[in-house]
Design a protein around this motif. Structure first.
Motif, PDB file in Angstrom:
ATOM      1  N   MET A   1       0.837  -1.204   0.000  1.00 54.32           N
ATOM      2  CA  MET A   1       0.000   0.000   0.000  1.00 54.32           C
ATOM      3  C   MET A   1       0.870   1.251   0.000  1.00 54.32           C
ATOM      4  SD  MET A   1      -3.001  -1.090   2.677  1.00 54.32           S
ATOM      5  CE  MET A   1      -1.841  -1.749   3.889  1.00 54.32           C
ATOM      6  N   THR A   2       0.506   2.230  -0.798  1.00 49.34           N
ATOM      7  CA  THR A   2       1.283   3.461  -0.915  1.00 49.34           C
ATOM      8  C   THR A   2       1.063   4.348   0.307  1.00 49.34           C
ATOM      9  OG1 THR A   2       1.060   3.391  -3.308  1.00 49.34           O
ATOM     10  CG2 THR A   2       1.726   5.485  -2.333  1.00 49.34           C
ATOM     11  N   THR A   3       2.152   4.847   0.863  1.00 46.53           N
ATOM     12  CA  THR A   3       2.051   5.723   2.028  1.00 46.53           C
ATOM     13  C   THR A   3       1.524   7.091   1.626  1.00 46.53           C
ATOM     14  OG1 THR A   3       3.868   4.615   3.139  1.00 46.53           O
ATOM     15  CG2 THR A   3       3.324   6.832   3.897  1.00 46.53           C
ATOM     16  N   LYS A   4       0.487   7.566   2.313  1.00 44.19           N
ATOM     17  CA  LYS A   4      -0.050   8.904   2.082  1.00 44.19           C
ATOM     18  C   LYS A   4       0.647   9.857   3.039  1.00 44.19           C
ATOM     19  CE  LYS A   4      -4.614   7.324   0.561  1.00 44.19           C
ATOM     20  NZ  LYS A   4      -6.068   7.411   0.793  1.00 44.19           N
ATOM     21  N   THR A   5       1.799  10.338   2.635  1.00 42.45           N
ATOM     22  CA  THR A   5       2.604  11.151   3.541  1.00 42.45           C
ATOM     23  C   THR A   5       1.947  12.482   3.871  1.00 42.45           C
ATOM     24  OG1 THR A   5       3.824  11.992   1.620  1.00 42.45           O
ATOM     25  CG2 THR A   5       4.764  10.102   2.781  1.00 42.45           C
ATOM     26  N   ALA A   6       0.941  12.881   3.091  1.00 44.19           N
ATOM     27  CA  ALA A   6       0.287  14.159   3.343  1.00 44.19           C
ATOM     28  C   ALA A   6      -0.548  14.121   4.614  1.00 44.19           C
ATOM     29  CB  ALA A   6      -0.580  14.565   2.154  1.00 44.19           C
ATOM     30  N   LEU A   7      -1.042  12.944   4.984  1.00 42.89           N
ATOM     31  CA  LEU A   7      -1.817  12.856   6.218  1.00 42.89           C
ATOM     32  C   LEU A   7      -0.909  13.026   7.426  1.00 42.89           C
ATOM     33  CD1 LEU A   7      -4.175   9.858   5.375  1.00 42.89           C
ATOM     34  CD2 LEU A   7      -4.839  12.249   5.656  1.00 42.89           C
ATOM     35  N   HIS A   8      -1.493  13.423   8.543  1.00 45.98           N
ATOM     36  CA  HIS A   8      -0.732  13.632   9.769  1.00 45.98           C
ATOM     37  C   HIS A   8       0.025  12.350  10.142  1.00 45.98           C
ATOM     38  CE1 HIS A   8       0.135  14.323  14.021  1.00 45.98           C
ATOM     39  NE2 HIS A   8      -0.066  15.622  13.790  1.00 45.98           N
ATOM     40  N   PRO A   9       1.256  12.474  10.648  1.00 47.73           N
ATOM     41  CA  PRO A   9       2.056  11.279  10.988  1.00 47.73           C
ATOM     42  C   PRO A   9       1.375  10.314  11.949  1.00 47.73           C
ATOM     43  CG  PRO A   9       3.442  13.229  10.993  1.00 47.73           C
ATOM     44  CD  PRO A   9       2.035  13.720  10.815  1.00 47.73           C
ATOM     45  N   ARG A  10       0.481  10.812  12.823  1.00 48.14           N
ATOM     46  CA  ARG A  10      -0.204   9.924  13.762  1.00 48.14           C
ATOM     47  C   ARG A  10      -1.530   9.394  13.219  1.00 48.14           C
ATOM     48  NH1 ARG A  10       1.466  13.994  17.187  1.00 48.14           N
ATOM     49  NH2 ARG A  10      -0.637  14.806  17.495  1.00 48.14           N
ATOM     50  N   ASN A  11      -1.866   9.784  12.010  1.00 46.99           N
ATOM     51  CA  ASN A  11      -3.123   9.330  11.424  1.00 46.99           C
ATOM     52  C   ASN A  11      -3.027   7.847  11.077  1.00 46.99           C
ATOM     53  OD1 ASN A  11      -5.398   8.879   9.650  1.00 46.99           O
ATOM     54  ND2 ASN A  11      -5.501  11.086   9.352  1.00 46.99           N
ATOM     55  N   LYS A  12      -3.902   7.037  11.644  1.00 46.11           N
ATOM     56  CA  LYS A  12      -3.866   5.592  11.458  1.00 46.11           C
ATOM     57  C   LYS A  12      -4.201   5.167  10.030  1.00 46.11           C
ATOM     58  CE  LYS A  12      -5.171   4.761  16.283  1.00 46.11           C
ATOM     59  NZ  LYS A  12      -6.240   4.331  17.206  1.00 46.11           N
ATOM     60  N   HIS A  13      -4.670   6.102   9.213  1.00 51.96           N
ATOM     61  CA  HIS A  13      -5.121   5.770   7.860  1.00 51.96           C
ATOM     62  C   HIS A  13      -4.191   6.305   6.775  1.00 51.96           C
ATOM     63  CE1 HIS A  13      -8.502   4.800  10.312  1.00 51.96           C
ATOM     64  NE2 HIS A  13      -8.677   6.065  10.637  1.00 51.96           N
ATOM     65  N   ARG A  14      -2.997   6.743   7.165  1.00 48.91           N
ATOM     66  CA  ARG A  14      -2.078   7.338   6.191  1.00 48.91           C
ATOM     67  C   ARG A  14      -1.488   6.312   5.238  1.00 48.91           C
ATOM     68  NH1 ARG A  14       3.456   7.978   7.710  1.00 48.91           N
ATOM     69  NH2 ARG A  14       3.387  10.088   6.900  1.00 48.91           N
ATOM     70  N   HIS A  15      -1.637   5.025   5.531  1.00 52.40           N
ATOM     71  CA  HIS A  15      -1.152   3.977   4.638  1.00 52.40           C
ATOM     72  C   HIS A  15      -2.265   3.396   3.772  1.00 52.40           C
ATOM     73  CE1 HIS A  15       2.798   4.020   6.484  1.00 52.40           C
ATOM     74  NE2 HIS A  15       2.227   3.938   7.673  1.00 52.40           N
ATOM     75  N   GLY A  16      -3.394   4.075   3.709  1.00 56.02           N
ATOM     76  CA  GLY A  16      -4.511   3.572   2.920  1.00 56.02           C
ATOM     77  C   GLY A  16      -5.406   2.664   3.731  1.00 56.02           C
ATOM     78  N   TYR A  17      -6.299   1.964   3.067  1.00 58.83           N
ATOM     79  CA  TYR A  17      -7.277   1.112   3.735  1.00 58.83           C
ATOM     80  C   TYR A  17      -6.833  -0.345   3.714  1.00 58.83           C
ATOM     81  CZ  TYR A  17     -10.270   5.222   3.134  1.00 58.83           C
ATOM     82  OH  TYR A  17     -10.784   6.491   3.164  1.00 58.83           O
ATOM     83  N   ASP A  18      -6.731  -0.940   4.887  1.00 54.76           N
ATOM     84  CA  ASP A  18      -6.413  -2.354   5.017  1.00 54.76           C
ATOM     85  C   ASP A  18      -7.742  -3.124   5.012  1.00 54.76           C
ATOM     86  OD1 ASP A  18      -5.722  -4.912   5.768  1.00 54.76           O
ATOM     87  OD2 ASP A  18      -4.387  -4.300   7.394  1.00 54.76           O
ATOM     88  N   PHE A  19      -8.188  -3.517   3.812  1.00 51.83           N
ATOM     89  CA  PHE A  19      -9.513  -4.111   3.696  1.00 51.83           C
ATOM     90  C   PHE A  19      -9.607  -5.476   4.375  1.00 51.83           C
ATOM     91  CE2 PHE A  19      -9.874  -0.964   0.252  1.00 51.83           C
ATOM     92  CZ  PHE A  19     -11.083  -0.395   0.609  1.00 51.83           C
ATOM     93  N   THR A  20      -8.500  -6.185   4.470  1.00 51.40           N
ATOM     94  CA  THR A  20      -8.526  -7.468   5.180  1.00 51.40           C
ATOM     95  C   THR A  20      -8.897  -7.250   6.642  1.00 51.40           C
ATOM     96  OG1 THR A  20      -6.849  -8.406   3.709  1.00 51.40           O
ATOM     97  CG2 THR A  20      -7.178  -9.490   5.842  1.00 51.40           C
ATOM     98  N   ARG A  21      -8.255  -6.277   7.263  1.00 50.99           N
ATOM     99  CA  ARG A  21      -8.556  -5.945   8.652  1.00 50.99           C
ATOM    100  C   ARG A  21      -9.977  -5.412   8.800  1.00 50.99           C
ATOM    101  NH1 ARG A  21      -5.146  -1.983  12.788  1.00 50.99           N
ATOM    102  NH2 ARG A  21      -6.871  -1.640  14.256  1.00 50.99           N
ATOM    103  N   LEU A  22     -10.386  -4.538   7.878  1.00 48.60           N
ATOM    104  CA  LEU A  22     -11.693  -3.907   7.978  1.00 48.60           C
ATOM    105  C   LEU A  22     -12.824  -4.919   7.823  1.00 48.60           C
ATOM    106  CD1 LEU A  22     -11.028  -0.633   5.944  1.00 48.60           C
ATOM    107  CD2 LEU A  22     -11.181  -0.887   8.425  1.00 48.60           C
ATOM    108  N   ILE A  23     -12.674  -5.844   6.877  1.00 48.51           N
ATOM    109  CA  ILE A  23     -13.709  -6.857   6.664  1.00 48.51           C
ATOM    110  C   ILE A  23     -13.806  -7.795   7.864  1.00 48.51           C
ATOM    111  CG2 ILE A  23     -14.322  -8.870   5.265  1.00 48.51           C
ATOM    112  CD1 ILE A  23     -13.164  -7.326   2.848  1.00 48.51           C
ATOM    113  N   LYS A  24     -12.670  -8.077   8.485  1.00 50.47           N
ATOM    114  CA  LYS A  24     -12.664  -8.955   9.658  1.00 50.47           C
ATOM    115  C   LYS A  24     -13.484  -8.340  10.792  1.00 50.47           C
ATOM    116  CE  LYS A  24      -9.569 -11.450  12.779  1.00 50.47           C
ATOM    117  NZ  LYS A  24      -8.138 -11.718  13.140  1.00 50.47           N
ATOM    118  N   SER A  25     -13.380  -7.031  10.967  1.00 48.77           N
ATOM    119  CA  SER A  25     -14.117  -6.374  12.046  1.00 48.77           C
ATOM    120  C   SER A  25     -15.541  -5.998  11.639  1.00 48.77           C
ATOM    121  CB  SER A  25     -13.372  -5.116  12.507  1.00 48.77           C
ATOM    122  OG  SER A  25     -13.317  -4.168  11.461  1.00 48.77           O
TER     123      SER A  25
END
Length: 308
Positions: A1-25
């Motif tokens: 997944m491409t890093t979205k460096t524009a988002l805040h460094p502490r933003n948990k979503h700056r690496h895009g969407y982890d759909f495997t994790r999201l679908i599991k929850s």
């Protein structure tokens, strides 16, 4: 997944969407996943209201422990990565003021006022879970306040951290909400941008066509671009709303450390700064944020001199 460096460094979503994790929850999201036609990566149809709501629900459950989050179909559905970015930058603003807070005799518990919280109550939910902040969430719409209260009470880890209040006078922002003896380290706001309902509808149409959707399929109540009138427009638009906010802030200058508000139109900044100077604030800052190619910003002002 491409890093979205524009988002805040502490933003948990700056690496895009982890759909495997999201679908599991949030398994309901699985049937709404599709392949991006350009790079074949997993995504959703962001013009599909059901898909957008499911993605946000999955993000909130997986990353913030929010098991219940719902709202009426005609209300705004906020993008989680952008909303939490505002929260992180506010935390930085507080941190940079911390060295002088003792001289100002600030309370140790961080209390935040969200103006126009909406039915989703998204900023208080994110701020309470990420930083443990305590919130007052205000809105002029009774349905928004009722729905926000349900979203808060249904998640036990934030129930005692968020209080929802109805603003009974639509002409006021802080008046009637900030009570005597209360002190807030921060206020935040995503103000209504448009000047009229026609202006708001035109803006929604542009967004729809930017997603290359056929005009025959356009529905002005599409969830991700939807919203009630108070969420989308006010007399005079964003500039008038922020000017009123600045005017009212003078009367509460000893009860708030930092007043802040998102500013969508950068061309409004010069007029906003002029209003702040006329209000004789001690300091103000424009803080830029970015999500992908979009640049956003918020204005922050204070009647305290935290630079001493």
């Amino acid at each position: 997944m491409t890093t979205k460096t524009a988002l805040h460094p502490r933003n948990k979503h700056r690496h895009g969407y982890d759909f495997t994790r999201l679908i599991k929850s949030y398994p309901a999201l699985s049937v709404l996943i599709k392949k991006n036609e350009f790079n074949q990566k997993e995504t959703i149809d962001f013009s599909n209201s059901e898909a957008v709501k499911a993605l946000n629900s999955a993000l909130l459950k997986s990353y913030y422990g929010i098991s219940h989050w719902d709202f009426p179909q005609s209300y705004l559905c906020p993008p989680i990565p952008g909303r939490v970015d505002y929260i992180h930058y506010l935390a930085d603003l507080l941190k940079h003021s911390a060295t002088n807070l003792a001289a100002i005799n600030m309370p140790s518990k961080v209390k935040v006022l969200d103006i126009g919280t909406g039915a989703t109550c998204i900023y208080p939910i994110l701020g309470a879970t990420e930083y443990g902040w305590h919130f007052v969430a205000s809105d002029i719409d009774p349905v928004s306040v009722k729905t926000a209260s349900v979203n808060v009470s249904a998640n036990s880890h934030i129930t005692k951290k968020v209080q929802c209040r109805l603003q009974e006078n639509a002409k006021h922002i802080f008046q009637g909400i900030i009570k005597a003896g209360e002190f807030y380290q921060l206020t935040l706001c995503n103000p209504p941008f448009h000047k009229s309902i026609d202006d708001a509808t035109a803006g929604t149409t542009r967004k729809w066509h930017n997603l290359n959707k056929s005009a025959k399929n356009f529905n002005k109540n599409t969830l991700n671009f939807g919203g009630q009138s108070a969420e989308l427009w006010c007399q005079g638009g964003e500039l008038a709303f922020i000017r009123q906010m600045i005017k009212e802030s003078i009367g509460f200058h000893k009860q708030v450390l930092w007043f802040t508000c998102l500013v969508s139109n950068k061309d409004h900044l010069s007029k906003i700064k002029l209003s702040l100077k006329k209000a004789k604030v001690s300091q103000f800052k424009v803080i830029k944020m970015a999500q992908g190619q979009k640049i956003s910003r918020f204005i922050a002002w204070s009647f305290f001199d935290t630079n001493l």
